[in-house]
Motif scaffolding. Sequence first.
Motif, PDB file in Angstrom:
ATOM      1  N   LEU A   1      38.803  36.212  32.891  1.00 31.62           N
ATOM      2  CA  LEU A   1      40.235  36.736  33.437  1.00 31.62           C
ATOM      3  C   LEU A   1      41.354  36.092  32.609  1.00 31.62           C
ATOM      4  O   LEU A   1      42.228  36.741  32.178  1.00 31.62           O
ATOM      5  CB  LEU A   1      40.337  36.429  35.021  1.00 31.62           C
ATOM      6  N   SER A   2      41.359  34.853  32.748  1.00 31.94           N
ATOM      7  CA  SER A   2      42.518  34.163  31.823  1.00 31.94           C
ATOM      8  C   SER A   2      42.247  34.436  30.389  1.00 31.94           C
ATOM      9  O   SER A   2      43.379  34.515  29.733  1.00 31.94           O
ATOM     10  CB  SER A   2      42.344  32.541  32.146  1.00 31.94           C
ATOM     11  N   GLN A   3      41.166  34.725  30.033  1.00 32.09           N
ATOM     12  CA  GLN A   3      41.100  34.839  28.643  1.00 32.09           C
ATOM     13  C   GLN A   3      41.503  36.251  28.045  1.00 32.09           C
ATOM     14  O   GLN A   3      42.118  36.369  26.944  1.00 32.09           O
ATOM     15  CB  GLN A   3      39.600  34.726  28.081  1.00 32.09           C
ATOM     16  N   LYS A   4      41.593  36.911  29.032  1.00 30.46           N
ATOM     17  CA  LYS A   4      42.075  38.564  28.592  1.00 30.46           C
ATOM     18  C   LYS A   4      43.552  38.496  29.055  1.00 30.46           C
ATOM     19  O   LYS A   4      44.245  39.585  28.898  1.00 30.46           O
ATOM     20  CB  LYS A   4      41.628  39.344  29.585  1.00 30.46           C
TER      21      LYS A   4
ATOM     22  N   GLY B   1      47.057  37.726  38.605  1.00 28.24           N
ATOM     23  CA  GLY B   1      47.235  38.526  39.828  1.00 28.24           C
ATOM     24  C   GLY B   1      45.992  38.379  40.871  1.00 28.24           C
ATOM     25  O   GLY B   1      45.448  37.376  40.695  1.00 28.24           O
ATOM     26  N   ASP B   2      46.350  38.913  42.205  1.00 27.88           N
ATOM     27  CA  ASP B   2      45.468  38.862  43.047  1.00 27.88           C
ATOM     28  C   ASP B   2      44.345  39.568  42.931  1.00 27.88           C
ATOM     29  O   ASP B   2      44.438  40.866  43.252  1.00 27.88           O
ATOM     30  CB  ASP B   2      46.257  38.898  44.482  1.00 27.88           C
ATOM     31  N   VAL B   3      43.380  39.259  43.010  1.00 30.34           N
ATOM     32  CA  VAL B   3      42.072  40.030  42.597  1.00 30.34           C
ATOM     33  C   VAL B   3      40.866  39.908  43.867  1.00 30.34           C
ATOM     34  O   VAL B   3      40.836  38.693  44.172  1.00 30.34           O
ATOM     35  CB  VAL B   3      41.438  39.887  41.342  1.00 30.34           C
ATOM     36  N   GLN B   4      40.194  40.803  44.278  1.00 29.47           N
ATOM     37  CA  GLN B   4      38.988  40.552  45.091  1.00 29.47           C
ATOM     38  C   GLN B   4      38.012  40.503  44.383  1.00 29.47           C
ATOM     39  O   GLN B   4      37.434  41.541  43.663  1.00 29.47           O
ATOM     40  CB  GLN B   4      39.187  41.803  46.131  1.00 29.47           C
ATOM     41  N   PRO B   5      37.101  39.390  44.559  1.00 28.11           N
ATOM     42  CA  PRO B   5      36.088  39.316  43.608  1.00 28.11           C
ATOM     43  C   PRO B   5      34.618  39.894  44.336  1.00 28.11           C
ATOM     44  O   PRO B   5      34.499  39.725  45.555  1.00 28.11           O
ATOM     45  CB  PRO B   5      35.688  37.651  43.478  1.00 28.11           C
TER      46      PRO B   5
ATOM     47  N   ASP C   1      27.879  35.478  38.939  1.00 26.63           N
ATOM     48  CA  ASP C   1      28.735  36.528  37.938  1.00 26.63           C
ATOM     49  C   ASP C   1      29.955  36.923  39.029  1.00 26.63           C
ATOM     50  O   ASP C   1      29.460  37.564  40.113  1.00 26.63           O
ATOM     51  CB  ASP C   1      27.924  37.541  37.635  1.00 26.63           C
ATOM     52  N   SER C   2      30.917  37.054  38.635  1.00 30.51           N
ATOM     53  CA  SER C   2      32.078  37.414  39.514  1.00 30.51           C
ATOM     54  C   SER C   2      32.866  38.314  38.753  1.00 30.51           C
ATOM     55  O   SER C   2      33.339  38.269  37.835  1.00 30.51           O
ATOM     56  CB  SER C   2      33.036  36.207  39.774  1.00 30.51           C
ATOM     57  N   LYS C   3      33.025  39.687  39.624  1.00 23.67           N
ATOM     58  CA  LYS C   3      33.821  40.882  38.871  1.00 23.67           C
ATOM     59  C   LYS C   3      34.691  41.149  39.913  1.00 23.67           C
ATOM     60  O   LYS C   3      34.557  41.082  41.054  1.00 23.67           O
ATOM     61  CB  LYS C   3      32.535  41.807  38.582  1.00 23.67           C
ATOM     62  N   SER C   4      35.813  42.005  39.644  1.00 28.10           N
ATOM     63  CA  SER C   4      36.683  42.384  40.432  1.00 28.10           C
ATOM     64  C   SER C   4      36.199  43.665  41.212  1.00 28.10           C
ATOM     65  O   SER C   4      35.423  44.367  40.649  1.00 28.10           O
ATOM     66  CB  SER C   4      37.968  43.027  39.561  1.00 28.10           C
ATOM     67  N   LYS C   5      36.354  43.775  42.576  1.00 29.00           N
ATOM     68  CA  LYS C   5      36.023  44.813  43.283  1.00 29.00           C
ATOM     69  C   LYS C   5      36.529  46.203  43.182  1.00 29.00           C
ATOM     70  O   LYS C   5      35.947  47.173  42.989  1.00 29.00           O
ATOM     71  CB  LYS C   5      36.285  44.455  44.958  1.00 29.00           C
ATOM     72  N   SER C   6      38.082  45.917  42.421  1.00 31.69           N
ATOM     73  CA  SER C   6      38.697  47.136  42.451  1.00 31.69           C
ATOM     74  C   SER C   6      38.104  47.915  40.863  1.00 31.69           C
ATOM     75  O   SER C   6      38.257  49.116  41.103  1.00 31.69           O
ATOM     76  CB  SER C   6      40.253  46.980  42.442  1.00 31.69           C
ATOM     77  N   ASN C   7      38.195  47.154  39.937  1.00 34.86           N
ATOM     78  CA  ASN C   7      37.928  47.951  38.656  1.00 34.86           C
ATOM     79  C   ASN C   7      36.625  47.306  38.024  1.00 34.86           C
ATOM     80  O   ASN C   7      36.294  47.934  36.891  1.00 34.86           O
ATOM     81  CB  ASN C   7      38.937  47.837  37.635  1.00 34.86           C
TER      82      ASN C   7
ATOM     83  N   LEU D   1      35.541  38.720  36.043  1.00 37.81           N
ATOM     84  CA  LEU D   1      36.351  37.413  36.434  1.00 37.81           C
ATOM     85  C   LEU D   1      36.164  36.019  35.762  1.00 37.81           C
ATOM     86  O   LEU D   1      36.734  35.563  35.157  1.00 37.81           O
ATOM     87  CB  LEU D   1      36.580  37.335  37.967  1.00 37.81           C
ATOM     88  N   PHE D   2      34.805  35.655  36.072  1.00 38.12           N
ATOM     89  CA  PHE D   2      34.160  34.530  35.664  1.00 38.12           C
ATOM     90  C   PHE D   2      32.512  34.626  35.462  1.00 38.12           C
ATOM     91  O   PHE D   2      31.987  35.385  36.361  1.00 38.12           O
ATOM     92  CB  PHE D   2      34.659  33.168  36.190  1.00 38.12           C
TER      93      PHE D   2
END
Length: 170
Positions: free
Chosen positions: A36-39, A43-47, A75-81, A85-86
């Motif tokens: 997430l930071s590398q990109k 903001g506030d994301v739901q993992p 493996d953590s990804k954003s629920k929205s898109n 994440l990490f």
Amino acid sequence: MAESENGATQPQQPQQAPKMNVLAQFVRDLSFENILSQKGAGGDVQPDVQVQVNLDAKKRSVENQYEVVLKLKVDSKSKSNGAQLFLLELDYVGVFNIENVPEDQLHPFLLIECPRMLFPFARRIVSDMSRDGGFPPLNLEMIDFLALYRAEIQRRQAATQAEASNAPTQ
């Protein structure tokens, strides 16, 4: 009491209780990527967190010593898109001295009881790494290593049966 060859009764040897000592535990491999930071995103994301668990055990060259590896991949990804994440990967190793465990019970003992001893330490590392990586601490839920072991045995049996049914007949 057991009867000997000459007819005398002798006391049976009591079965000794299993004995397990943790001789060492350590991180063999650890990787944490804050994607997430590398990109440059924030903001506030739901993992949506997915955890994969793998286990490995092997005999060491010293008598009664075994090495058990608890491998975690988080493996953590954003629920929205669905954006990554990490990604955290941890190989946590325990070296055990195990005595008085029958040979037929050694395999499940190594892959159930030993990981159960290692898990709290690996869990703390995952929590610390996710926090130190810029995310809220990730506290993994307890893992049922018995259920994990049974599922793996069933998977292997099914694979063996499928392989046998697909074998060419002569």
